[in-house]
Design a protein around this motif. Structure first.
Motif, PDB file in Angstrom:
ATOM      1  N   GLN A   1       5.283  11.355 -14.376  1.00  0.00           N
ATOM      2  CA  GLN A   1       5.039  10.020 -14.907  1.00  0.00           C
ATOM      3  C   GLN A   1       5.998   9.035 -14.244  1.00  0.00           C
ATOM      4  OE1 GLN A   1       4.597   9.664 -19.246  1.00  0.00           O
ATOM      5  NE2 GLN A   1       4.922  11.887 -19.307  1.00  0.00           N
ATOM      6  N   VAL A   2       5.518   7.822 -14.002  1.00  0.00           N
ATOM      7  CA  VAL A   2       6.353   6.780 -13.408  1.00  0.00           C
ATOM      8  C   VAL A   2       6.340   5.573 -14.344  1.00  0.00           C
ATOM      9  CG1 VAL A   2       6.702   5.227 -11.448  1.00  0.00           C
ATOM     10  CG2 VAL A   2       5.832   7.552 -11.056  1.00  0.00           C
ATOM     11  N   THR A   3       7.529   5.106 -14.694  1.00  0.00           N
ATOM     12  CA  THR A   3       7.682   3.901 -15.504  1.00  0.00           C
ATOM     13  C   THR A   3       8.661   2.973 -14.797  1.00  0.00           C
ATOM     14  OG1 THR A   3       7.257   5.061 -17.580  1.00  0.00           O
ATOM     15  CG2 THR A   3       8.435   2.971 -17.739  1.00  0.00           C
ATOM     16  N   ILE A   4       8.293   1.711 -14.687  1.00  0.00           N
ATOM     17  CA  ILE A   4       9.165   0.723 -14.048  1.00  0.00           C
ATOM     18  C   ILE A   4      10.014   0.055 -15.115  1.00  0.00           C
ATOM     19  CG2 ILE A   4       9.227  -1.462 -12.783  1.00  0.00           C
ATOM     20  CD1 ILE A   4       6.800  -0.401 -11.196  1.00  0.00           C
ATOM     21  N   LEU A   5      11.319   0.043 -14.870  1.00  0.00           N
ATOM     22  CA  LEU A   5      12.301  -0.528 -15.797  1.00  0.00           C
ATOM     23  C   LEU A   5      13.042  -1.629 -15.058  1.00  0.00           C
ATOM     24  CD1 LEU A   5      13.679  -0.139 -18.609  1.00  0.00           C
ATOM     25  CD2 LEU A   5      15.255   1.416 -17.475  1.00  0.00           C
ATOM     26  N   SER A   6      12.770  -2.872 -15.430  1.00  0.00           N
ATOM     27  CA  SER A   6      13.310  -4.000 -14.674  1.00  0.00           C
ATOM     28  C   SER A   6      14.040  -4.983 -15.571  1.00  0.00           C
ATOM     29  CB  SER A   6      12.162  -4.730 -13.958  1.00  0.00           C
ATOM     30  OG  SER A   6      12.637  -5.881 -13.300  1.00  0.00           O
ATOM     31  N   ASN A   7      15.100  -5.546 -15.042  1.00  0.00           N
ATOM     32  CA  ASN A   7      15.798  -6.620 -15.741  1.00  0.00           C
ATOM     33  C   ASN A   7      15.091  -7.959 -15.541  1.00  0.00           C
ATOM     34  OD1 ASN A   7      17.748  -4.935 -16.734  1.00  0.00           O
ATOM     35  ND2 ASN A   7      19.334  -5.539 -15.287  1.00  0.00           N
TER      36      ASN A   7
ATOM     37  N   ASP B   1       0.625  -4.487 -13.493  1.00  0.00           N
ATOM     38  CA  ASP B   1      -0.741  -4.454 -14.020  1.00  0.00           C
ATOM     39  C   ASP B   1      -1.797  -4.084 -12.979  1.00  0.00           C
ATOM     40  OD1 ASP B   1       0.004  -4.859 -16.625  1.00  0.00           O
ATOM     41  OD2 ASP B   1      -0.788  -6.910 -16.772  1.00  0.00           O
ATOM     42  N   PRO B   2      -1.759  -4.666 -11.779  1.00  0.00           N
ATOM     43  CA  PRO B   2      -2.793  -4.308 -10.792  1.00  0.00           C
ATOM     44  C   PRO B   2      -2.787  -2.839 -10.384  1.00  0.00           C
ATOM     45  CG  PRO B   2      -1.699  -6.344 -10.139  1.00  0.00           C
ATOM     46  CD  PRO B   2      -0.916  -5.772 -11.289  1.00  0.00           C
ATOM     47  N   ILE B   3      -1.656  -2.188 -10.494  1.00  0.00           N
ATOM     48  CA  ILE B   3      -1.589  -0.773 -10.092  1.00  0.00           C
ATOM     49  C   ILE B   3      -1.562   0.160 -11.297  1.00  0.00           C
ATOM     50  CG2 ILE B   3      -0.560  -1.259  -7.857  1.00  0.00           C
ATOM     51  CD1 ILE B   3       2.167  -0.505  -8.966  1.00  0.00           C
ATOM     52  N   GLY B   4      -1.593  -0.421 -12.500  1.00  0.00           N
ATOM     53  CA  GLY B   4      -1.685   0.383 -13.715  1.00  0.00           C
ATOM     54  C   GLY B   4      -0.443   1.190 -14.042  1.00  0.00           C
ATOM     55  N   THR B   5       0.704   0.687 -13.668  1.00  0.00           N
ATOM     56  CA  THR B   5       1.955   1.408 -13.915  1.00  0.00           C
ATOM     57  C   THR B   5       2.636   0.862 -15.165  1.00  0.00           C
ATOM     58  OG1 THR B   5       2.217   1.815 -11.554  1.00  0.00           O
ATOM     59  CG2 THR B   5       4.182   2.045 -12.908  1.00  0.00           C
ATOM     60  N   PRO B   6       3.018   1.735 -16.100  1.00  0.00           N
ATOM     61  CA  PRO B   6       3.735   1.278 -17.298  1.00  0.00           C
ATOM     62  C   PRO B   6       5.067   0.643 -16.922  1.00  0.00           C
ATOM     63  CG  PRO B   6       3.106   3.599 -17.502  1.00  0.00           C
ATOM     64  CD  PRO B   6       2.817   3.183 -16.100  1.00  0.00           C
ATOM     65  N   PHE B   7       5.507  -0.321 -17.739  1.00  0.00           N
ATOM     66  CA  PHE B   7       6.731  -1.035 -17.400  1.00  0.00           C
ATOM     67  C   PHE B   7       7.447  -1.541 -18.640  1.00  0.00           C
ATOM     68  CE2 PHE B   7       3.364  -4.173 -17.561  1.00  0.00           C
ATOM     69  CZ  PHE B   7       3.939  -5.245 -18.241  1.00  0.00           C
ATOM     70  N   ILE B   8       8.721  -1.823 -18.429  1.00  0.00           N
ATOM     71  CA  ILE B   8       9.566  -2.503 -19.412  1.00  0.00           C
ATOM     72  C   ILE B   8      10.250  -3.632 -18.653  1.00  0.00           C
ATOM     73  CG2 ILE B   8      11.592  -2.312 -20.925  1.00  0.00           C
ATOM     74  CD1 ILE B   8      10.832   0.693 -21.239  1.00  0.00           C
TER      75      ILE B   8
ATOM     76  N   PRO C   1       0.818  -1.222   0.000  1.00  0.00           N
ATOM     77  CA  PRO C   1       0.000   0.000   0.000  1.00  0.00           C
ATOM     78  C   PRO C   1       0.853   1.274   0.000  1.00  0.00           C
ATOM     79  CG  PRO C   1      -0.906  -1.590   1.546  1.00  0.00           C
ATOM     80  CD  PRO C   1       0.411  -2.150   1.062  1.00  0.00           C
ATOM     81  N   GLU C   2       1.997   1.228   0.694  1.00  0.00           N
ATOM     82  CA  GLU C   2       2.881   2.408   0.744  1.00  0.00           C
ATOM     83  C   GLU C   2       3.479   2.718  -0.626  1.00  0.00           C
ATOM     84  OE1 GLU C   2       2.502   0.508   4.672  1.00  0.00           O
ATOM     85  OE2 GLU C   2       3.220  -0.301   2.773  1.00  0.00           O
ATOM     86  N   ILE C   3       3.844   1.682  -1.364  1.00  0.00           N
ATOM     87  CA  ILE C   3       4.399   1.889  -2.705  1.00  0.00           C
ATOM     88  C   ILE C   3       3.330   2.430  -3.639  1.00  0.00           C
ATOM     89  CG2 ILE C   3       5.331   0.702  -4.749  1.00  0.00           C
ATOM     90  CD1 ILE C   3       7.368   1.215  -2.470  1.00  0.00           C
ATOM     91  N   ILE C   4       2.132   1.865  -3.551  1.00  0.00           N
ATOM     92  CA  ILE C   4       1.025   2.363  -4.384  1.00  0.00           C
ATOM     93  C   ILE C   4       0.770   3.828  -4.075  1.00  0.00           C
ATOM     94  CG2 ILE C   4      -1.448   2.143  -4.871  1.00  0.00           C
ATOM     95  CD1 ILE C   4      -1.095  -0.903  -4.277  1.00  0.00           C
ATOM     96  N   GLU C   5       0.764   4.181  -2.808  1.00  0.00           N
ATOM     97  CA  GLU C   5       0.553   5.582  -2.399  1.00  0.00           C
ATOM     98  C   GLU C   5       1.676   6.479  -2.939  1.00  0.00           C
ATOM     99  OE1 GLU C   5       0.482   8.191   1.696  1.00  0.00           O
ATOM    100  OE2 GLU C   5      -0.312   6.134   1.769  1.00  0.00           O
ATOM    101  N   TRP C   6       2.935   5.993  -2.887  1.00  0.00           N
ATOM    102  CA  TRP C   6       4.065   6.789  -3.394  1.00  0.00           C
ATOM    103  C   TRP C   6       3.919   7.023  -4.896  1.00  0.00           C
ATOM    104  CZ3 TRP C   6       8.087   5.862  -6.887  1.00  0.00           C
ATOM    105  CH2 TRP C   6       9.110   6.823  -6.892  1.00  0.00           C
TER     106      TRP C   6
ATOM    107  N   GLN D   1       8.996 -10.967 -17.811  1.00  0.00           N
ATOM    108  CA  GLN D   1       7.674 -10.400 -18.038  1.00  0.00           C
ATOM    109  C   GLN D   1       6.665 -10.826 -16.976  1.00  0.00           C
ATOM    110  OE1 GLN D   1       5.856 -11.360 -21.819  1.00  0.00           O
ATOM    111  NE2 GLN D   1       4.185  -9.929 -21.499  1.00  0.00           N
ATOM    112  N   LEU D   2       6.665 -12.084 -16.630  1.00  0.00           N
ATOM    113  CA  LEU D   2       5.707 -12.588 -15.648  1.00  0.00           C
ATOM    114  C   LEU D   2       5.827 -11.835 -14.324  1.00  0.00           C
ATOM    115  CD1 LEU D   2       3.527 -14.744 -15.071  1.00  0.00           C
ATOM    116  CD2 LEU D   2       5.376 -16.226 -14.272  1.00  0.00           C
ATOM    117  N   ARG D   3       7.053 -11.670 -13.840  1.00  0.00           N
ATOM    118  CA  ARG D   3       7.292 -10.979 -12.571  1.00  0.00           C
ATOM    119  C   ARG D   3       6.860  -9.518 -12.635  1.00  0.00           C
ATOM    120  NH1 ARG D   3       7.378  -8.716  -7.881  1.00  0.00           N
ATOM    121  NH2 ARG D   3       9.310  -7.814  -7.131  1.00  0.00           N
ATOM    122  N   VAL D   4       7.304  -8.813 -13.665  1.00  0.00           N
ATOM    123  CA  VAL D   4       7.073  -7.372 -13.750  1.00  0.00           C
ATOM    124  C   VAL D   4       5.602  -7.065 -14.044  1.00  0.00           C
ATOM    125  CG1 VAL D   4       7.821  -5.224 -14.814  1.00  0.00           C
ATOM    126  CG2 VAL D   4       9.473  -7.065 -14.465  1.00  0.00           C
ATOM    127  N   LYS D   5       5.015  -7.814 -14.939  1.00  0.00           N
ATOM    128  CA  LYS D   5       3.599  -7.630 -15.284  1.00  0.00           C
ATOM    129  C   LYS D   5       2.703  -7.882 -14.074  1.00  0.00           C
ATOM    130  CE  LYS D   5       0.248  -9.234 -18.770  1.00  0.00           C
ATOM    131  NZ  LYS D   5      -0.217  -7.918 -19.138  1.00  0.00           N
TER     132      LYS D   5
END
Length: 171
Positions: free
Chosen positions: A63-69, A80-87, A48-53, A72-76
């Protein structure tokens, strides 16, 4: 050579990053790592704290975009539940994923910061791409298999930076 490993800023955690301070610097977007930056590497979903941040950054116009090494399964599953764009499978520190993140956000290099917990991927990648970098303390004391090697290399680099007087913070 070691300057590429030097973050522009160092903070305890993401909660010490102020949207107002970022906006004063002309920042409009945040590219952030996921594992051990936002949550522990083995925590499947946002707290909840991360979602609030993230929401507070977005409400401030950033804008916030998550960039992870990570895969796909982990990052998605996280994003997806919080609606944050990602790579996913970003292959940091290579520049290609940073370029893609900027393109997704429609922003310029000088309008974006990279936030992460690893010098070898997040800071080096952001610095090589030419964006402002913010290093945070990892949220967990344990790491995944590949990160353990990076941490060993990071300790050596940090020791060298400390001895040369380039950094003055405590870990």
């Amino acid at each position: 050579m070691y300057k590429k490993f030097m973050p522009d800023e160092y903070v305890k955690d993401i909660f010490h990053i102020s949207p107002d301070v970022l906006k004063e610097k002309g920042i409009k977007g945040i590219i952030t790592d996921l594992d051990n930056t936002l949550v522990e590497w083995d925590r499947p979903e946002a707290t909840p704290e991360i979602i609030e941040w993230i929401r507070s950054m977005e409400q401030a116009g950033l804008q916030v975009t998550i960039l992870s090494n990570n895969n796909q399964l982990r990052v998605k599953a996280f994003c997806d539940p919080i609606g944050t764009p990602f790579i996913f499978d970003a292959r940091k520190p290579l520049r290609k994923s940073f370029k893609r993140a900027l393109s997704m956000m429609g922003l310029k290099k000088e309008e974006v910061v990279m936030v992460g917990d690893q010098i070898m991927t997040d800071v080096l990648g952001g610095n090589r791409f030419g964006i402002h970098t913010i290093l945070v303390v990892p949220v967990a004391n344990s790491d995944g298999f590949f990160t353990k090697f990076n941490r060993m290399m990071e300790r050596r680099i940090l020791d060298k930076l400390k001895r040369s007087g380039m950094i003055n913070w405590e870990e």
